[in-house]
Design a protein around this motif. Structure first.
Motif, PDB file in Angstrom:
ATOM      1  N   THR A 171       8.285 -13.091  -9.098  1.00 37.58           N
ATOM      2  CA  THR A 171       7.663 -12.492 -10.278  1.00 37.58           C
ATOM      3  C   THR A 171       8.276 -13.149 -11.509  1.00 37.58           C
ATOM      4  OG1 THR A 171       7.403 -10.389  -9.111  1.00 37.58           O
ATOM      5  CG2 THR A 171       7.226 -10.344 -11.516  1.00 37.58           C
TER       6      THR A 171
ATOM      7  N   GLN B  65      -7.358  -2.364  -9.985  1.00 35.23           N
ATOM      8  CA  GLN B  65      -6.329  -3.372  -9.768  1.00 35.23           C
ATOM      9  C   GLN B  65      -7.009  -4.692  -9.405  1.00 35.23           C
ATOM     10  OE1 GLN B  65      -4.197  -3.297  -6.022  1.00 35.23           O
ATOM     11  NE2 GLN B  65      -2.253  -3.654  -7.064  1.00 35.23           N
TER      12      GLN B  65
ATOM     13  N   THR C  13       0.983  -9.021 -14.481  1.00 36.28           N
ATOM     14  CA  THR C  13       2.084  -9.496 -13.633  1.00 36.28           C
ATOM     15  C   THR C  13       1.737 -10.900 -13.167  1.00 36.28           C
ATOM     16  OG1 THR C  13       2.449  -7.233 -12.827  1.00 36.28           O
ATOM     17  CG2 THR C  13       3.461  -9.024 -11.572  1.00 36.28           C
TER      18      THR C  13
ATOM     19  N   SER D 102      -8.894  -2.152  -5.174  1.00 37.87           N
ATOM     20  CA  SER D 102      -8.345  -3.472  -5.481  1.00 37.87           C
ATOM     21  C   SER D 102      -9.444  -4.520  -5.391  1.00 37.87           C
ATOM     22  CB  SER D 102      -7.211  -3.840  -4.502  1.00 37.87           C
ATOM     23  OG  SER D 102      -6.180  -2.882  -4.558  1.00 37.87           O
TER      24      SER D 102
ATOM     25  N   GLU E  82       2.099  -2.687  -1.839  1.00 34.76           N
ATOM     26  CA  GLU E  82       2.993  -3.670  -1.217  1.00 34.76           C
ATOM     27  C   GLU E  82       2.297  -4.310  -0.021  1.00 34.76           C
ATOM     28  OE1 GLU E  82       7.446  -3.106  -0.941  1.00 34.76           O
ATOM     29  OE2 GLU E  82       6.922  -2.924   1.188  1.00 34.76           O
TER      30      GLU E  82
ATOM     31  N   LEU F 177      -6.308  -8.795  -8.314  1.00 36.63           N
ATOM     32  CA  LEU F 177      -5.433  -9.898  -7.916  1.00 36.63           C
ATOM     33  C   LEU F 177      -6.261 -11.163  -8.049  1.00 36.63           C
ATOM     34  CD1 LEU F 177      -4.019  -8.364  -4.587  1.00 36.63           C
ATOM     35  CD2 LEU F 177      -3.267  -7.942  -6.922  1.00 36.63           C
TER      36      LEU F 177
ATOM     37  N   THR G 107      -2.893  -8.968 -11.688  1.00 36.97           N
ATOM     38  CA  THR G 107      -1.829  -9.768 -11.088  1.00 36.97           C
ATOM     39  C   THR G 107      -2.374 -11.160 -10.813  1.00 36.97           C
ATOM     40  OG1 THR G 107      -0.759  -7.857 -10.064  1.00 36.97           O
ATOM     41  CG2 THR G 107      -0.250 -10.016  -9.143  1.00 36.97           C
TER      42      THR G 107
ATOM     43  N   PHE H 199       3.016  -5.246  -5.610  1.00 35.96           N
ATOM     44  CA  PHE H 199       1.948  -5.417  -6.592  1.00 35.96           C
ATOM     45  C   PHE H 199       1.960  -4.257  -7.578  1.00 35.96           C
ATOM     46  CE2 PHE H 199       0.394  -7.797  -2.889  1.00 35.96           C
ATOM     47  CZ  PHE H 199       0.076  -9.009  -3.482  1.00 35.96           C
ATOM     48  N   GLU H 200       1.480  -4.539  -8.773  1.00 35.76           N
ATOM     49  CA  GLU H 200       1.452  -3.544  -9.834  1.00 35.76           C
ATOM     50  C   GLU H 200       0.005  -3.266 -10.240  1.00 35.76           C
ATOM     51  OE1 GLU H 200       4.126  -2.069 -10.852  1.00 35.76           O
ATOM     52  OE2 GLU H 200       5.607  -3.350  -9.851  1.00 35.76           O
TER      53      GLU H 200
END
Length: 581
Positions: free
Chosen positions: A535, A500, A516, A470, A4, A502, A25, A20-21
């Motif tokens: 989302t 992860q 996501t 990340s 988060e 982004l 993303t 965040f997942e």
């Protein structure tokens, strides 16, 4: 992974919390909606350069918080946190916080503990790797290629590099000393005259260690002689004389002595009071001797004042106390000796430098060997990734060569060698984009799209070597389209199966691969610009991908194309899931 992100009063963002997942993303939205601002906030959170300009207009401070979950107990951050006294609980959560005040000050915390910006950066860099558009420029700069290669083999080269750097430090110190002794005669003569004058002045003063301290204490005593005499005199007469302190104590002692003849339990008390009496009597006589010995000597006081003034003059030139003046005297005495015998000193240092240079060269050659092996390995891996990105005809090669040297550099084994802090190697990425063409410097022939793909290949490789939880791509897909865009999308998704990811993108192919999909928008509320994050559902994702495909008004056809693209992406993702399982 980043769970988060909370942003408050940062740029155009008033108050925003983004969950965040795992997986990929994707962040999309119109230009200027605030996508890059979110990435800027993460960059600051992990130790990036801050500025008062980031504080929202009218606010006192910008506040950024990030909650990370570190499920890998062998992650570097656990050891680093332990060394810094930062507690990470059994929930394996790490909270980074960075505030920037309207005065430009940064306040950094890790799990609630105040830390320096340097510590925040050290911990943050082990959690997040941000790839922005500026890194394309880094790839175009040859001087950065060596550091990229060293990043690839950081575990293998770190010990050898540290050993080299330790010797290099001695090497530079010796070079500096040679330069100092080899300066022109006139400059050395001036320096020698100055030092000899200073040494003579200090020696003439005949200073003794801590002389200023002792004289200052004596001056204070002499300046307060009358007060000292009166206080000690009054103290003596309060104890000695008819009806004074000693008389009363003697009277008490005699009574207790008599009582002890009646009750033997009082004997210890009698002895205590007796001891006190005789000790106090002795102290009383000492007080008398002291005040009778006090002399009022104005000449001695004047002498001390003059001496302290002389020492003060020396302090202004050579040190803040006598100890430092004497230390400076020893230092310049040694320098004078070196200057008077500089030819012999130069020869001595040159001999040391020759031996150190040879040792340094051996360590440098060790670095070269490690890098040469790694360059082949990294080059082959990049070549394979470029095939996946439709650059199958491209040849990629990492050249490790020795930096150019001159006569100013040390000569080793009959050749000049140019040492730098990271070794003697020059590393350059070479590229041939068409069959039959020779390899040429990447910086001179690579297009924007090719640079994007090469950088993505590097990130794909580094993501499996480094422990970052990340990985962030800010428009890494610049300058590509069509099947290349699809290949990049698949490559980014593949990275997200291990880390992860982004990703800010304007490519529908990348957006379709999202695990996501976050849509960033901004709107005007009560004369304020507010950034929002939503989302997207499956249907909303179709609409957004259709917008990205059409670039303007969406139609039934663009929606169908978007749905087809998303369906195709689901099949591709399914293949990767099977491969990873």
């Amino acid at each position: 992974m980043l769970i988060e992100l909370s942003i408050k009063n940062f740029a155009i963002i008033e108050n925003l919390t983004v969950p965040f997942e795992k997986g990929l993303t994707v962040l999309t939205g119109e230009t200027g909606a605030g996508k890059s601002i979110i990435i800027d906030a993460i960059s600051l959170l992990v130790g990036g350069r801050g500025s008062v300009e980031f504080v929202r207009h009218g606010a006192n401070r910008a506040e950024i918080q990030g909650l990370f979950f570190i499920d890998n107990l062998s992650h570097d951050i656990y050891d680093k946190a332990l060394q810094l006294g930062i507690e990470i609980n059994d929930d394996q959560m790490v909270v980074l916080q960075r505030d920037i005040t309207s005065q430009g000050k940064s306040i950094c915390r890790v799990n609630g503990k105040l830390v320096t910006l340097g510590i925040l950066r050290e911990l943050g860099e082990s959690l997040v790797d941000i790839h922005g558009q500026h890194e394309h420029q880094h790839l175009m700069q040859v001087e950065r290629h060596l550091s990229l290669l060293d990043q690839f083999i950081v575990d293998k080269i770190s010990d050898a590099l540290n050993e080299y750097k330790n010797i290099y430090k001695t090497f530079t110190e010796l070079k500096g000393r040679v330069k100092q002794f080899s300066e022109n005669e006139q400059k050395i003569a001036h320096r020698l005259d100055l030092l000899q004058y200073q040494l003579k002045e200090i020696e003439k003063s005949n200073l003794t260690p801590d002389e200023d301290v002792h004289l200052t204490e004596e001056r204070f005593k002499l300046s307060n002689g009358e007060k000292l005499y009166k206080t000690i005199h009054d103290s003596y007469h309060a104890l000695y004389g008819d009806g004074k302190g000693l008389d009363w104590l003697m009277d008490a002692m005699n009574h207790v002595v008599e009582a002890a003849t009646i009750d033997k339990q009082l004997i210890p008390l009698k002895e205590t009071i007796s001891n006190c009496y005789y000790l106090l009597e002795e102290a009383t006589f000492s007080l008398r001797d002291y005040y009778e010995g006090i002399e009022f000597d104005p000449d001695r006081l004047n002498l001390i004042e003059g001496r302290l003034n002389e020492i003060s003059q020396l302090k202004r030139k050579y040190g803040h106390d006598v100890t430092h003046i004497l230390e400076y005297s020893s230092k310049i005495e040694e320098e004078i000796d070196n200057l008077l015998n500089r030819e012999a000193k130069i020869e001595e240092i040159q001999n040391q430098l020759e031996h150190v240079s040879y040792d340094l060269y051996l360590e440098a050659k060790n670095l070269t060997q490690i890098r040469t092996t790694a360059a082949k390995d990294l080059g082959d891996k990049i070549q394979q990734h470029l095939k996946d990105l439709y650059m199958e005809k491209t040849k990629f090669y990492i050249e490790v060569s020795e930096r150019a040297a001159s006569e100013k550099d040390p000569a080793i084994d009959g050749k000049y060698v140019h040492f730098q802090e990271d070794g003697i190697d020059k590393v350059e990425f070479l590229l041939s984009t068409n069959p039959g063409e020779p390899l040429k410097p990447l910086a001179k022939i690579a297009s924007g799209g090719e640079i994007s793909r090469i950088m993505l290949a590097l990130k794909s490789i580094f993501s499996s070597h480094h422990g970052v939880t990340s990985l962030i791509f800010d428009e890494v897909d610049t300058g590509v389209s069509g099947r290349v865009a699809q290949a990049i999308a698949e490559k980014i998704y593949k990275i997200s199966t291990d880390s992860q990811v982004l990703c800010i993108t304007h490519l529908p192919q990348v957006a379709a691969m999202a695990t996501t999909h976050l849509y960033i928008s901004k709107e005007q509320l009560e004369n304020k610009t507010v950034t929002k994050v939503a989302t997207l559902t499956k249907l909303e994702q179709v609409e957004e991908v259709a917008r990205m495909l059409s670039g303007a008004e969406t139609t039934k056809l663009t929606r169908e194309n978007a749905k087809e693209l998303l369906d195709q992406a689901e099949k591709i993702k399914g293949v990767y899931v099977k491969l990873t399982n």
